[in-house]
Write a protein that holds these residues in place. Structure first.
Motif, PDB file in Angstrom:
ATOM      1  N   ASP A 177       0.658  -1.039   0.047  1.00 22.55           N
ATOM      2  CA  ASP A 177       0.062  -0.172   0.088  1.00 22.55           C
ATOM      3  C   ASP A 177       0.898   1.375   0.206  1.00 22.55           C
ATOM      4  OD1 ASP A 177      -2.738  -1.409   0.305  1.00 22.55           O
ATOM      5  OD2 ASP A 177      -1.822  -1.928   2.107  1.00 22.55           O
ATOM      6  N   ASP A 178       2.070   1.215   0.571  1.00 19.83           N
ATOM      7  CA  ASP A 178       2.857   2.398   0.854  1.00 19.83           C
ATOM      8  C   ASP A 178       4.416   1.624   0.994  1.00 19.83           C
ATOM      9  OD1 ASP A 178       4.652   4.708   1.482  1.00 19.83           O
ATOM     10  OD2 ASP A 178       2.640   5.866   1.498  1.00 19.83           O
ATOM     11  N   PRO A 179       5.237   1.874  -0.101  1.00 20.55           N
ATOM     12  CA  PRO A 179       6.592   1.158   0.104  1.00 20.55           C
ATOM     13  C   PRO A 179       7.447   1.738   1.110  1.00 20.55           C
ATOM     14  CG  PRO A 179       6.484   2.320  -1.874  1.00 20.55           C
ATOM     15  CD  PRO A 179       5.158   2.655  -1.313  1.00 20.55           C
ATOM     16  N   ASP A 180       7.103   3.043   1.751  1.00 18.12           N
ATOM     17  CA  ASP A 180       7.826   3.646   2.855  1.00 18.12           C
ATOM     18  C   ASP A 180       7.678   2.892   4.268  1.00 18.12           C
ATOM     19  OD1 ASP A 180       9.381   5.606   1.348  1.00 18.12           O
ATOM     20  OD2 ASP A 180       7.490   6.761   1.334  1.00 18.12           O
ATOM     21  N   LEU A 181       6.685   1.995   4.328  1.00 17.17           N
ATOM     22  CA  LEU A 181       6.544   1.246   5.381  1.00 17.17           C
ATOM     23  C   LEU A 181       7.331  -0.035   5.344  1.00 17.17           C
ATOM     24  CD1 LEU A 181       4.544   0.711   7.995  1.00 17.17           C
ATOM     25  CD2 LEU A 181       3.544  -1.017   6.635  1.00 17.17           C
ATOM     26  N   SER A 197      13.466   6.556  -0.771  1.00 14.64           N
ATOM     27  CA  SER A 197      14.307   7.522   0.115  1.00 14.64           C
ATOM     28  C   SER A 197      14.816   6.989   1.421  1.00 14.64           C
ATOM     29  CB  SER A 197      13.394   8.648   0.380  1.00 14.64           C
ATOM     30  OG  SER A 197      12.336   8.308   1.296  1.00 14.64           O
ATOM     31  N   GLY A 198      14.086   5.896   1.728  1.00 11.06           N
ATOM     32  CA  GLY A 198      14.672   5.353   3.030  1.00 11.06           C
ATOM     33  C   GLY A 198      14.410   6.207   4.214  1.00 11.06           C
ATOM     34  N   LYS A 199      13.438   7.105   4.095  1.00  8.09           N
ATOM     35  CA  LYS A 199      13.124   8.122   5.091  1.00  8.09           C
ATOM     36  C   LYS A 199      12.381   7.504   6.207  1.00  8.09           C
ATOM     37  CE  LYS A 199      13.609  12.331   2.835  1.00  8.09           C
ATOM     38  NZ  LYS A 199      12.787  13.667   2.240  1.00  8.09           N
ATOM     39  N   PRO A 200      12.656   7.653   7.510  1.00 10.57           N
ATOM     40  CA  PRO A 200      11.710   7.064   8.604  1.00 10.57           C
ATOM     41  C   PRO A 200      10.398   7.785   8.454  1.00 10.57           C
ATOM     42  CG  PRO A 200      13.977   7.852   9.499  1.00 10.57           C
ATOM     43  CD  PRO A 200      14.071   8.309   8.031  1.00 10.57           C
ATOM     44  N   THR A 201       9.588   7.233   8.587  1.00 16.29           N
ATOM     45  CA  THR A 201       8.147   7.692   8.351  1.00 16.29           C
ATOM     46  C   THR A 201       7.190   7.441   9.358  1.00 16.29           C
ATOM     47  OG1 THR A 201       8.498   7.484   5.983  1.00 16.29           O
ATOM     48  CG2 THR A 201       6.272   7.779   6.718  1.00 16.29           C
ATOM     49  N   LEU A 202       6.389   8.389   9.989  1.00 18.89           N
ATOM     50  CA  LEU A 202       5.162   7.990  10.905  1.00 18.89           C
ATOM     51  C   LEU A 202       3.999   7.929  10.025  1.00 18.89           C
ATOM     52  CD1 LEU A 202       4.690   7.884  13.815  1.00 18.89           C
ATOM     53  CD2 LEU A 202       3.841  10.436  13.572  1.00 18.89           C
ATOM     54  N   PHE A 203       3.028   6.839  10.107  1.00 23.45           N
ATOM     55  CA  PHE A 203       1.978   6.793   9.519  1.00 23.45           C
ATOM     56  C   PHE A 203       0.746   6.979  10.218  1.00 23.45           C
ATOM     57  CE2 PHE A 203       4.858   4.285   6.685  1.00 23.45           C
ATOM     58  CZ  PHE A 203       4.478   4.647   5.559  1.00 23.45           C
ATOM     59  N   LEU A 204      -0.181   7.521   9.747  1.00 27.47           N
ATOM     60  CA  LEU A 204      -1.418   7.732  10.243  1.00 27.47           C
ATOM     61  C   LEU A 204      -2.699   7.065   9.516  1.00 27.47           C
ATOM     62  CD1 LEU A 204       0.336  10.711  10.749  1.00 27.47           C
ATOM     63  CD2 LEU A 204      -1.164  11.138  12.092  1.00 27.47           C
ATOM     64  N   LEU A 205      -3.213   6.151   9.957  1.00 24.36           N
ATOM     65  CA  LEU A 205      -4.112   5.273   9.263  1.00 24.36           C
ATOM     66  C   LEU A 205      -5.415   5.662   9.786  1.00 24.36           C
ATOM     67  CD1 LEU A 205      -2.204   1.915   9.123  1.00 24.36           C
ATOM     68  CD2 LEU A 205      -1.969   3.844   7.434  1.00 24.36           C
ATOM     69  N   ASP A 206      -6.343   6.108   9.143  1.00 26.43           N
ATOM     70  CA  ASP A 206      -7.754   6.280   9.480  1.00 26.43           C
ATOM     71  C   ASP A 206      -8.483   5.072   9.781  1.00 26.43           C
ATOM     72  OD1 ASP A 206     -10.271   7.480   9.647  1.00 26.43           O
ATOM     73  OD2 ASP A 206     -10.233   8.653   7.748  1.00 26.43           O
ATOM     74  N   GLY A 266       5.094   3.774  13.564  1.00 20.81           N
ATOM     75  CA  GLY A 266       6.439   4.065  12.910  1.00 20.81           C
ATOM     76  C   GLY A 266       6.533   3.255  11.732  1.00 20.81           C
ATOM     77  N   SER A 267       7.634   3.645  10.754  1.00 20.98           N
ATOM     78  CA  SER A 267       7.692   2.666   9.624  1.00 20.98           C
ATOM     79  C   SER A 267       8.524   1.465   9.901  1.00 20.98           C
ATOM     80  CB  SER A 267       8.468   3.482   8.395  1.00 20.98           C
ATOM     81  OG  SER A 267       9.662   4.139   8.923  1.00 20.98           O
ATOM     82  N   GLY A 268       9.122   1.626  11.135  1.00 23.20           N
ATOM     83  CA  GLY A 268       9.964   0.463  11.494  1.00 23.20           C
ATOM     84  C   GLY A 268      11.478   0.444  10.741  1.00 23.20           C
ATOM     85  N   VAL A 269      11.799  -0.671  10.539  1.00 18.93           N
ATOM     86  CA  VAL A 269      13.329  -0.761   9.639  1.00 18.93           C
ATOM     87  C   VAL A 269      13.197  -1.643   8.506  1.00 18.93           C
ATOM     88  CG1 VAL A 269      14.405  -1.089  12.163  1.00 18.93           C
ATOM     89  CG2 VAL A 269      13.651  -3.314  10.867  1.00 18.93           C
ATOM     90  N   ASN A 270      14.277  -1.161   7.711  1.00 11.29           N
ATOM     91  CA  ASN A 270      14.465  -2.040   6.473  1.00 11.29           C
ATOM     92  C   ASN A 270      13.690  -1.450   5.344  1.00 11.29           C
ATOM     93  OD1 ASN A 270      16.653  -3.405   7.523  1.00 11.29           O
ATOM     94  ND2 ASN A 270      15.670  -5.284   7.731  1.00 11.29           N
ATOM     95  N   ASN A 271      12.971  -0.340   5.405  1.00  8.08           N
ATOM     96  CA  ASN A 271      11.849   0.142   4.518  1.00  8.08           C
ATOM     97  C   ASN A 271      12.464   0.223   3.068  1.00  8.08           C
ATOM     98  OD1 ASN A 271      13.259   2.532   4.938  1.00  8.08           O
ATOM     99  ND2 ASN A 271      11.119   3.558   4.939  1.00  8.08           N
ATOM    100  N   TYR A 272      13.886   0.636   3.094  1.00  7.77           N
ATOM    101  CA  TYR A 272      14.873   0.762   1.997  1.00  7.77           C
ATOM    102  C   TYR A 272      15.307  -0.654   1.222  1.00  7.77           C
ATOM    103  CZ  TYR A 272      18.078   0.274   5.745  1.00  7.77           C
ATOM    104  OH  TYR A 272      18.600   0.088   6.840  1.00  7.77           O
ATOM    105  N   VAL A 273      14.909  -1.759   1.764  1.00  6.19           N
ATOM    106  CA  VAL A 273      15.335  -3.016   1.103  1.00  6.19           C
ATOM    107  C   VAL A 273      14.445  -3.540   0.459  1.00  6.19           C
ATOM    108  CG1 VAL A 273      16.199  -5.361   1.750  1.00  6.19           C
ATOM    109  CG2 VAL A 273      16.627  -3.389   3.190  1.00  6.19           C
ATOM    110  N   SER A 274      14.643  -3.928  -0.712  1.00  5.56           N
ATOM    111  CA  SER A 274      13.661  -4.542  -1.804  1.00  5.56           C
ATOM    112  C   SER A 274      13.066  -5.934  -1.489  1.00  5.56           C
ATOM    113  CB  SER A 274      14.458  -4.523  -3.200  1.00  5.56           C
ATOM    114  OG  SER A 274      13.539  -5.063  -3.969  1.00  5.56           O
TER     115      SER A 274
END
Length: 280
Positions: free
Chosen positions: A25-29, A77-86, A60-68
């Motif tokens: 749904d979002d590869p930054d996770l 980008s590999g940026k740490p990401t905070l997700f807000l899910l409705d 939080g996005s956790g770890v290894n979001n930049y690993v294919s």
């Protein structure tokens, strides 16, 4: 991330699976390793005559979001990401960014990303009189302690790091969000932050004492790491005033380095900070 309706565990079935949210749904996770929280957020501007609120699952996005993965999905980008899910997302509907989910991406130091993993694990939310989120404190694996201020937000349109970061060294036209503090040992090595900060009320209005420890145990190299880890307590006086930059912007009063902190020592029963002593 997934949500289950377990109001009556005895009647649980496949129909009680409300939704799931994955890196498809979002590869930054990445690999979620932190604790999700159910939080109430104000979705319109604080100066609006009537407040509107929604409940979100925040993680939080956790770890290894930049690993294919096997399908080639990964964060570009590999940026740490905070997700807000409705939580009100209609069952069976697709996830759509800025509609039924939002994300806040933290800047990274590209010079560190090449050798040290990025990631966002845990966070701590402060609540207002209506039980809504007013501030969040979160630390990332590059030792950066961030403060996000939702109390001054104009609503969902400003749920991004440029608008929410309390500290910013740039201008309105060219923002440069900056953390409240960057944890480094005495040799200048960044100290990763995994646990959620503990936040206590300060001695004046809108001020807080923010306590957190550093260190991680995710990689094989962590077993033999010689980087000194530290317990910190920093004082956030609630102010963003500071000196004026040549660009005309105001530099926020973030804590610049460990030189501004008092060093302490501790054993199993007693801790000493400067000339003051406290008992554990």
């Amino acid at each position: 991330m997934f949500a289950l309706d377990i109001t009556d565990p005895n009647s649980f079935s496949a129909a009680k699976v409300l939704w799931e949210f994955t890196h498809t749904d979002d590869p930054d996770l990445g690999n979620v390793t932190g604790k999700p929280q159910i939080l109430k957020l104000r979705t319109n501007a604080y100066n609006a005559s009537t407040a509107t609120y929604k409940w979100f699952a925040v993680v939080g996005s956790g770890v290894n979001n930049y690993v294919s993965d096997s399908a080639g999905l990964y964060s570009s980008s590999g940026k740490p990401t905070l997700f807000l899910l409705d939580l009100a997302k209609t069952a069976g509907s697709s996830w759509t960014e800025n509609s039924n989910y939002y994300k806040i991406q933290l800047p990274i130091d590209s010079t560190l990303a090449a050798s040290k993993p990025t990631g966002l694990i845990n966070f701590n939310a402060q609540l207002g009189v209506e039980g809504e989120v007013t501030q969040m404190y979160l630390g990332d694996l590059h030792g950066r302690l961030w403060k996000l201020d939702f109390a001054l937000s104009a609503g969902v349109s400003e749920w991004n790091i440029n608008k929410l970061s309390t500290f910013n060294k740039g201008t309105v036209a060219s923002p440069d969000p900056y953390p409240l503090y960057i944890a480094k040992d005495s040799s200048g090595n960044v100290q990763p932050i995994v646990a959620a900060p503990l936040v206590l009320p300060g001695d004046v209005r809108d001020s807080h004492y923010v306590y957190f420890g550093t260190g991680k145990y995710y990689e094989v190299a962590d077993k033999t790491s010689t980087t000194t880890q530290t317990e910190y307590m920093v004082y956030d006086n609630g102010s963003t005033s500071g000196d004026t930059l040549s660009s005309g912007a105001t530099r926020s009063a973030a804590i610049s380095s460990r030189l501004r902190l008092k060093q302490g020592t501790a054993n199993a029963s007693t801790g000493v900070i400067s000339t003051s002593t406290f008992t554990a």
